[in-house]
Design an enzyme around this catalytic site. Structure first.
Site, PDB file in Angstrom:
ATOM      1  N   ASP A 104      -2.301   3.780  -0.177  1.00 49.75           N
ATOM      2  CA  ASP A 104      -0.907   4.055   0.180  1.00 49.75           C
ATOM      3  C   ASP A 104      -0.811   4.716   1.548  1.00 49.75           C
ATOM      4  O   ASP A 104      -1.748   5.376   1.983  1.00 49.75           O
ATOM      5  CB  ASP A 104      -0.283   5.060  -0.801  1.00 49.75           C
ATOM      6  CG  ASP A 104      -0.301   4.557  -2.208  1.00 49.75           C
ATOM      7  OD1 ASP A 104      -0.298   3.332  -2.391  1.00 49.75           O
ATOM      8  OD2 ASP A 104      -0.319   5.409  -3.117  1.00 49.75           O
TER       9      ASP A 104
HETATM   10  N1  URA Z   1      -3.868   4.998  -6.338  1.00 49.99           N
HETATM   11  C1  URA Z   1      -2.774   5.469  -5.717  1.00 49.99           C
HETATM   12  O1  URA Z   1      -1.849   5.968  -6.355  1.00 49.99           O
HETATM   13  N2  URA Z   1      -2.719   5.388  -4.384  1.00 49.99           N
HETATM   14  C2  URA Z   1      -3.703   4.884  -3.623  1.00 49.99           C
HETATM   15  O2  URA Z   1      -3.595   4.829  -2.405  1.00 49.99           O
HETATM   16  C3  URA Z   1      -4.833   4.396  -4.283  1.00 49.99           C
HETATM   17  C4  URA Z   1      -4.887   4.467  -5.649  1.00 49.99           C
END
Ligand code: URA
Length: 238
Positions: A104
């Protein structure tokens, strides 16, 4: 060679991603947008372009790098909001490398990038149970029961999570937060955040620290290094 395989081999994207790019009109064959997924590339004759750049499957040197992604970067190539992309952090690599999977915008940590479409395909395939380790600062302190649910499976939207691991590394009762290690074997969108949310402890900060036995130690935020030979063999053979 089928067009999606050709694109994966050229290192631009996984086969699945390639299909999306084809449907979105980002691929041209001999100057014309190609949206036919079953198209077979005439090797050595067809001129194939992705986003206006010629791509080929001629023995391109394969590059594998481990980036320590800072928060505030997207892992896709481009998007409508013009936020910084992890691509902007890669400066001295001639080949075009692409993220394997995603992190993310707000998540930091280990991101593997490569032009090896076959490895990307393998590591991002849903059937592949590759272990990913995260350190999460979360609100409150998870109870034993909540951790049991986290480990055994949680209902998130339309799926139930596979077995996972969770361990509390530190608690701060005064400020009401804890630092947890979580290990998951899947890669649903925002999965770790959603899992903590589901047990009532929203994530405040999330970092991926390891992919299998490969970890981020020693790489500063925003910096990267090449995978070692043994790390690459490990990923290819797992
Ligand atoms: N899980 C998440 O919530 N965010 C990420 O970036 C990777 C795994």
């Amino acid at each position: 060679m089928r067009i999606n395989k050709f694109i994966a081999r050229s290192g631009v994207a996984s086969r699945r991603k390639a299909e999306e790019y084809i449907k979105n009109g980002r691929v041209k064959v001999n100057g014309n947008i190609m949206t036919e997924l079953s198209y077979k590339v005439n090797l050595g004759k067809d001129l194939v372009e992705f986003d206006g750049k010629k791509i080929s499957v001629e023995d391109e040197k394969k590059v594998y790098i481990l980036l320590n992604k800072p928060a505030g970067y997207i892992t896709t190539v481009k998007e409508q909001f013009d936020r910084p992309s992890v691509m902007d952090l890669i400066s001295d690599i001639e080949e075009r490398v692409y993220p394997v999977g995603r992190l993310d915008y707000e998540t930091s940590g280990l991101l593997l990038m490569t032009n090896d479409g076959d490895l990307t395909y393998k590591l991002t395939h849903p059937s592949h149970e590759f272990k990913k380790t995260y350190i999460a600062s979360v609100k409150g302190v998870p109870t034993k029961d909540e951790m049991k649910n986290f480990k055994e499976g949680l209902k998130i939207e339309n799926y139930i999570t596979a077995q996972a691991e969770i361990k509390i590394l530190k608690t701060n009762l005064e400020k009401n937060y804890s630092v947890c290690m979580a290990v998951i074997h899947e890669g649903h969108n925002r999965q770790v955040r959603k899992m903590f949310e589901a047990i009532g402890h929203p994530v405040m900060n999330l970092k991926r620290v390891a992919l299998g036995k490969i970890n981020i130690k020693g790489i500063e935020s925003g910096k990267y290094r090449k995978l070692t030979k043994s790390e690459l063999e490990y990923l290819k053979n797992c």
